[in-house]
Design an enzyme around this catalytic site. Structure first.
Site: not given
Ligand code: ME8
Length: 509
Positions: A19, A22, A127, A130, A144, A147, A295, A298
């Site tokens: 989304h 990311h 959670c 998370c 959480c 979430h 926020k 996903k």
């Molecule tokens: O946390 N606004 O993966 P994830 C801005 N796999 N950035 C956002 C966002 C938002 N609303 N939502 C997501 C994970 N992001 C782990 C990470 S790293 C070793 C493991 C971005 O798929 C932002 O960079 O939940 C956030 O930190 C990341 O997506 C979380 O992606």
């Protein structure tokens, strides 16, 4: 010798599709990687997917897939999204790859051998979204805090990482490296977490098999976060390429959202120390993109796929919007109306107008051949200032300021044309001088804006007759006044960015 510059995004979970949250982190990392390539740095830009853990295993089950099938499908969707957005990553890591398993096992074996891992029983509130345990005090009404969903009580035998041992080493690290975590507010947040006191943390699971096996006890797999964080070391060569690892580590720049600050600013540096490695050079933490004040995630309802916006704004309209309108650090609000306003102001009007005016006049009054700029011009100082401000802003990971500096130059050049009214001049040296200067500004803008809008800047470069590509240029030389040689065929072409109607006009029209 070129300077090594290693930049990473988080690796994204494969339980759901990409989304714009990311995309925000990934486009920002891409623009930084591109800026550093312009500087002549030796760049390693890493992104990828986080494929283990309970969340992925459960999503796969719900979808009637094996975890590997789930990971393959969703990882491919991330790769496709990044291809669509012109993301120039050098490496895309998947945590299910053998190279990653080897690195995880080698690094945590080292931490174990150094005496920082011990066996125990853990029970706690978990959670699944998370993939993290919470203390009762951190929950909101039992849910959480990230979430807003109920946590679950888990109990299992596992191995613990002696995080408590690293309270002082982490504080010493942050004291000696005041720039390691940015911005300042996020550094303070990390220091606050460490000062609260660190407890040992569980790093393995016996309750699932979808993970990297623990090398010293095959009944366990590593807990997904402890596997995931190590991806940054894997891609640098940990456990397989010692020379590569020496080159890239610890010169890494991690870009992350604030949701994963604790893992990157506390756990990860401590894990590295436990394995006898240095902590990361920089962690840049940004806020959340909010949609209607909430926020976007996903697990939330209001997620937006990048491709939906690319359809309306084009790839570069998308990239420019997020880089220019979201200030890196605090939370930022996304709105479709705001995106139209930015597109019309910066792209259709300012940049689009400048190119279209210059190309029209050169076609009509200079025989289609762009004149060379003058050695001295009022625009030369403005171009110098724009480059300096942009360079400082990229260095400080403030893309919005870098682009604002570039667009100030574009606006000033449009104003210069309005003052000098070249459209009223007859062909001759006075007209040539103005048009040569304006073409030189367009050349410099094509270089300065290429990290944000690579395809548009390549087209701009081509239309003013320059050979090659703006992203092959080298700074600071390419920003120095006088690089447009003159004598090149200029092409008018279609508008780069047709003006967009506001949503009201669209529905009523
Ligand atoms: O946390 N606004 O993966 P994830 C801005 N796999 N950035 C956002 C966002 C938002 N609303 N939502 C997501 C994970 N992001 C782990 C990470 S790293 C070793 C493991 C971005 O798929 C932002 O960079 O939940 C956030 O930190 C990341 O997506 C979380 O992606």
């Amino acid at each position: 010798m070129p300077r090594p510059f290693y930049i990473t995004t988080p690796i994204y979970y494969v339980n759901d599709a990409p989304h714009i949250g990311h995309a925000y982190t990934t486009v920002t990392a891409d623009a930084l990687a591109r800026w550093h390539r312009l500087l002549g740095d030796d760049v390693l830009f890493l992104t990828g997917t986080d494929e283990h853990g309970l969340k992925v295993a459960r999503t796969a089950e719900a979808n009637g897939l094996t975890p590997q099938e789930q990971a393959d499908r969703t990882s491919a969707r991330f790769a496709e999204a990044w291809q669509e957005l012109d993301i120039s990553y050098d490496d895309f890591i998947r945590t299910t790859e053998p190279r990653h398993h080897r690195a995880v096992q080698a690094l945590l074996q080292r931490a174990h051998d150094n005496g920082y891992v011990e066996q125990g029983t853990y029970s706690g509130l978990y959670c699944v979204a998370c993939e993290a345990y919470y203390n009762e005090a951190d929950l909101n009404d039992g849910n959480c805090p990230i979430h807003g969903r109920p946590v679950e009580l888990f109990e299992e035998d596992n191995y613990f990482f002696k995080l408590s041992h690293f309270t002082q080493p982490l504080l010493d690290w942050l004291g000696e490296h005041p720039d390691a975590i940015q911005p300042e507010s996020k550094r303070n947040e990390a220091i606050g977490l460490i000062r609260q006191g660190l407890e040992d943390v569980s790093i393995t699971r016996t309750s699932l098999t979808w993970g990297v096996p623990v090398p010293w006890d095959r009944d366990h797999v590593f807990y997904v976060w402890y596997d995931a964080l190590i991806n940054y070391a894997t891609a640098a060569g940990y456990g397989s390429d010692p020379e590569g690892f020496d080159k890239w580590w610890p010169r890494v720049h991690h870009l992350i959202g604030k949701d994963i600050l604790r893992f990157h600013c506390v756990y990860w540096p401590a894990m590295l120390m436990a394995a006898g490695e240095l902590p990361p050079h920089r962690v840049y933490v940004h806020g959340f993109l909010m949609v209607g004040g909430e926020k976007m995630s996903k697990t939330g309802l209001n997620q937006i796929a990048p491709t939906d916006l690319v359809r309306d704004f084009g790839v570069d309209g998308f990239r420019h919007h997020f880089l220019r309108d979201v200030h890196f650090g605090p939370d930022g609000d996304f709105s479709y109306e705001g995106m139209i306003a930015r597109y019309n102001a910066d792209l259709a009007n300012n940049l689009g107008n400048l190119l279209s005016r210059v190309a029209t006049i050169v076609t009509r009054r200079c025989g289609g051949i762009g004149p060379a700029p003058a050695a001295e011009s009022p625009l030369a100082d403005l171009a110098r200032t724009a480059f300096q401000a942009a360079a400082e802003a990229w260095e400080a990971v403030q893309p919005s300021e870098a682009l604002e500096a570039t667009w100030r130059l574009i606006r000033d050049t449009n104003a210069y044309l309005e003052t000098n009214e070249p459209w009223k001049l007859e062909p001759g040296p006075a007209l040539d001088a103005i048009m040569g200067d304006a073409l030189e500004v367009l050349r410099i803008v094509a270089v300065l804006a290429t990290p944000a809008m690579p395809a548009t800047c390549a087209e701009l470069w081509r239309r003013i007759g320059m050979p090659g590509n703006p992203d092959e240029q080298r700074l600071p030389g390419a920003a120095a006044w006088g690089g447009y040689p003159g004598g090149l065929a200029v092409e008018k072409g279609q508008p780069l960015f047709p003006r967009m109607a506001s949503p009201e006009t669209k529905t009523s029209g």
